[in-house]
Design a protein around this motif. Structure first.
Motif, PDB file in Angstrom:
ATOM      1  N   GLY A  27      49.385 -25.011  28.357  1.00 53.53           N
ATOM      2  CA  GLY A  27      47.962 -25.028  28.923  1.00 53.53           C
ATOM      3  C   GLY A  27      47.360 -23.810  29.104  1.00 53.53           C
ATOM      4  N   GLN A  28      45.969 -23.991  29.746  1.00 57.27           N
ATOM      5  CA  GLN A  28      45.094 -22.618  29.905  1.00 57.27           C
ATOM      6  C   GLN A  28      45.729 -21.549  30.581  1.00 57.27           C
ATOM      7  OE1 GLN A  28      41.380 -24.161  30.569  1.00 57.27           O
ATOM      8  NE2 GLN A  28      41.973 -24.885  32.639  1.00 57.27           N
TER       9      GLN A  28
ATOM     10  N   ASN B 266      49.190 -21.015  31.075  1.00 55.97           N
ATOM     11  CA  ASN B 266      50.449 -20.790  30.651  1.00 55.97           C
ATOM     12  C   ASN B 266      50.758 -19.233  30.852  1.00 55.97           C
ATOM     13  OD1 ASN B 266      49.552 -19.851  28.373  1.00 55.97           O
ATOM     14  ND2 ASN B 266      51.329 -20.535  27.262  1.00 55.97           N
TER      15      ASN B 266
END
Ligand code: HEM
Length: 115
Positions: free
Chosen positions: A58-59, A61
């Motif tokens: 996701g954003q 990571n």
């Protein structure tokens, strides 16, 4: 999601430890330190971005994932090319109580490879 309604803004925690210990993906010996499982084509075919998350997803990571992969590959290739590793006779792996499935210690004989 799978019949569950998750209201907007609900905090969700992804159980990465449980996902990384699912015998349906990793095999019945999931609790054993067995790096060779990565050579098993059946296991490899089941691995995806949703069940192997060492760098998160996701954003938020891991920003260093590609650098970490490069470092690991370059360091490992130098080590494997120049040294031979053998387990000390009689050594058995003791798994750590929690966390990574890596042994708490390994008794190894390391010798330099001469070309
Ligand atoms: C084997 C090595 C590494 C592993 C397993 C690892 C794993 C992770 C994980 C699990 C996260 C949290 C991701 C999430 O919340 O979804 C993370 C975040 C992060 N990692 Fe790594 N990492 C590694 C190496 C590195 C390196 C080499 C760097 C930088 C040079 C780095 C920089 C970061 C940063 C900046 C974040 C925060 C990203 C954000 O919050 O937007 N990591 N890492």
């Amino acid at each position: 999601m799978n019949g569950y309604v998750i209201p907007k803004k609900t905090p969700i925690i992804i159980p990465i430890y449980a996902i990384h210990h699912d015998p349906l993906i990793w095999g019945d010996d999931v609790e054993c330190f067995n790096p060779s499982r990565w050579l098993n084509p059946e296991i490899k075919s089941k691995i995806s971005n949703s069940n192997f998350l060492p760098f998160g997803d996701g954003q938020a990571n891991c920003l260093g994932m590609k650098l970490a992969h490069l470092e690991l590959k370059s360091i490992l290739s130098v080590i494997i090319r120049n040294f031979e590793f053998k387990l000390v006779e009689g050594f058995t792996f003791q798994k750590q109580p929690f966390g990574l499935t890596k042994p708490s210690a390994i008794d190894l004989c390391v010798s330099k490879v001469d070309y």
